[in-house]
Structure formats: structure tokens, C-alpha cells
Design an enzyme around this catalytic site. Sequence first.
Site, PDB file in Angstrom:
ATOM      1  N   ASP A 147      85.573  35.716  39.133  1.00 38.62           N
ATOM      2  CA  ASP A 147      84.542  35.100  40.267  1.00 38.62           C
ATOM      3  C   ASP A 147      85.396  34.226  41.160  1.00 38.62           C
ATOM      4  OD1 ASP A 147      82.299  34.564  41.373  1.00 38.62           O
ATOM      5  OD2 ASP A 147      81.731  32.905  40.400  1.00 38.62           O
ATOM      6  N   CYS A 204      60.266  48.297  33.332  1.00 35.68           N
ATOM      7  CA  CYS A 204      60.395  46.941  33.275  1.00 35.68           C
ATOM      8  C   CYS A 204      60.680  46.316  34.325  1.00 35.68           C
ATOM      9  CB  CYS A 204      61.208  46.569  32.023  1.00 35.68           C
ATOM     10  SG  CYS A 204      61.115  44.672  31.794  1.00 35.68           S
ATOM     11  N   CYS A 211      60.565  35.585  38.443  1.00 38.68           N
ATOM     12  CA  CYS A 211      61.280  34.554  39.318  1.00 38.68           C
ATOM     13  C   CYS A 211      60.344  33.731  40.140  1.00 38.68           C
ATOM     14  CB  CYS A 211      61.923  35.756  40.553  1.00 38.68           C
ATOM     15  SG  CYS A 211      62.951  34.721  41.632  1.00 38.68           S
ATOM     16  N   CYS A 254      69.673  28.759  37.697  1.00 42.05           N
ATOM     17  CA  CYS A 254      68.144  29.071  36.913  1.00 42.05           C
ATOM     18  C   CYS A 254      68.290  30.333  36.135  1.00 42.05           C
ATOM     19  CB  CYS A 254      67.157  29.738  38.231  1.00 42.05           C
ATOM     20  SG  CYS A 254      65.679  30.231  37.705  1.00 42.05           S
ATOM     21  N   CYS A 257      65.359  34.949  35.044  1.00 36.05           N
ATOM     22  CA  CYS A 257      65.453  36.500  35.111  1.00 36.05           C
ATOM     23  C   CYS A 257      66.151  36.850  33.760  1.00 36.05           C
ATOM     24  CB  CYS A 257      66.073  36.928  36.333  1.00 36.05           C
ATOM     25  SG  CYS A 257      67.537  36.568  36.587  1.00 36.05           S
ATOM     26  N   CYS A 261      64.320  38.830  30.198  1.00 31.08           N
ATOM     27  CA  CYS A 261      64.890  39.892  30.049  1.00 31.08           C
ATOM     28  C   CYS A 261      64.660  40.478  28.599  1.00 31.08           C
ATOM     29  CB  CYS A 261      66.189  40.283  30.513  1.00 31.08           C
ATOM     30  SG  CYS A 261      66.611  41.718  30.399  1.00 31.08           S
TER      31      CYS A 261
END
Length: 363
Positions: A147, A204, A211, A254, A257, A261
Site C-alpha cells: 500500500d 448477498c 454502508c 469504518c 462492510c 460480511c
Amino acid sequence: MPLSASPSSFDEINLRDWLNTQAIALGFDGLRVTDTHLGPATERLQAWLADGRHGQMEYMQRHADLRSNPELLVPGTVRVICVSMNYLPSETDFEQEWGRLEDPKQAVVSMYARGRDYHKVLRNRLQQFAQLIEERIGKLGYRVFTDSAPLMEVELARKAGLGWRGKHTLLLNRESGSTFFLGEILVDVPLPMDAEIEEHCGTCTSCMDVCPTQAITAPYQLDARRCISYLTIENPEAIPVEFRKAMGNRVYGCDDCQLICPWNKFAKRTEMPDFARRHGLGQATLLQLWSWTESEFEQRHEGSAIRRIGYSRWRRNLAVAMGNALAQDVERDAMVQALNAALPNSDPLVAEHIQWALGQQPV
């Protein structure tokens, strides 16, 4: 081994077993190898950028050509070694995480950011790994990334078979969900490659439905400008008013999500001490974090990914969360006092959010 060696020159079975063994010994949880050809992902990136969905992440636009072709980033690259590393501390409990999100006085920091900066942890281990590979097979041209460069690392990891792309755009794996970091070693040696794996999201839409800001605008489509992770981390300016209430008590990133899952019921815990929670970030309240001076912020976040957003953005995010707590009449006296005390000496960015927060008190 000379760089001109062909794939058949490798003892592929023994080499692959050795790569897997070394990866595990260094703390990685998955390893796959792919080439540099990104195919349709390049067109999708260009369309995403053209729509402005990257917000103020100008580096995405600036280095788009490099993202589309790792060979331009590191000339001579023919393979990408993709690795994953789980980051959830052993004590992580998703039910407790949901409970903290529902408690307005709590300050919720994304799970990945509560320990040491993963960039440093992974980069050091990737460097060690590359050196071990060179000792094993001979002279090696390589660079390591996590990253930290214009690489489409999720797409490379998907292509390598480390997982599939979820509808939230994160990488998913049947054995470990999505709670892992990714890293890459770009090499100029034709190592044996792995195949992609089948997707398993089916019908799904839990990540899209949960969100808070509806940032997942369609399956596999994320508008960063609406995403709370972008708003609280990458965004250098004011939090748009229309998203402040939806932020709730999320002060850095955040996880909604990921928490929702179904595949994360398999999320693996790590024993890596680097990713253990520091400075109470798994239990801290808004008022506790608001009380930190700038020097305390710098000292306590030393070696943390959070430090790079700086004290002003940190206070901006906390002020929004405190405004949302005041809207529910939570710890009103203490929060009003703390906000008012900070207002005279705050920079314009923080001051604007403090004023907004104070205006959220019930009449």
C-alpha cells in the site's frame, strides 16, 4: 540462477513448497504468484478516475499509468509475489464491535489501525523474504511494496488467487474473510504462477445495505467521496455536512462492510504482537481521546498509521462524533464543556466542526 532462466529451469514443486514455508515463518498467512497483466482492470480504473470517485486522492490520477502496468513501475518485472497477513488481535469480538458502534460516547477506530503501522511491519518482512529468495535462487531484481506505491494490489492479489473481489471492492477469502493486509514483491524472475479462484458472494448484498453513507453505489463500485474511511483519513478538508450524522462515532475509518460480511465469520486472529491494540483504542471514549494534547497525540500514535492524518484531522473527526453524541443527549455537560474549552485555540478546520457539534444539542 541467471535472470534469463526459463520457468522450466526451476524445480517448481520444491521451490513453491519452500516459498510457502518461508512465508509462514515470516508471519504471512497466504502467498500466490501472478504476472503483471491486469487486463480489464485497467479500463475499470480509468472509468473510476474519470467519474471523480477518487475524491481528492490526486495520487491515484497522477500515477494511473503506473498502476495499470507494474512493468512501468519497476522495469524488468515479470512476476508479482502477493502475500496476505491477518491483523485481527485474538480478543476481537464482532458483537462487541457492533455494540461500541451503538454506544455514542465510544470512539470507534477501525480495527486495522489499533496497533502498529502495518506498512512498516509488512515492508520489513517482505524485504527479508526477498533476500531469502535471492539466497535460494540466485541474483534477483526486486522491489517490495505494501500500500505504498501506485500498484493495483487488490487486483493483483485477486488475479494471483489470494481471494476474490467482494461487492465492497475488498478482497475476500473463504478461509480468512477480508481482515488481512496485502503486500507484494515485484521480481524479474519467471516464478511459477497460480490461478484465479472462483467468486463466492452470490446474491448477498449485506455490505451494500449496511454502508452508513451508501458509498457502495453498485456491486463492485465504491465512491470514495462518500466512504467514511476516505472522509476521516484521506480527506484533508471539512467533512461534508450531509455525511456527518452518518459517521456516528467512527473517528478513524469504518469497518461496517467487514463486520456484516458472512465470510468474516471465518476471519482469522493473529498472534502478531505488532497488531495488538495500543493506548486503549479498542475501548476509548470520545472524551478520553479529545483530552489528548497534540504532543500526546504524536507520542501515543508513534509507529501508528493514525499519526499521518495529523492532530487537526483527528480533532475534526472527534468533534463530529461528539456532535452526534450530543444529538442523543449523551454526556451533554461534559462534552459541551470540552468543546467550548477547545474552541478559542482551535484552527479554522476544527473550529468549524466544534461549532457544528455544539449546534447538535437537542432544543
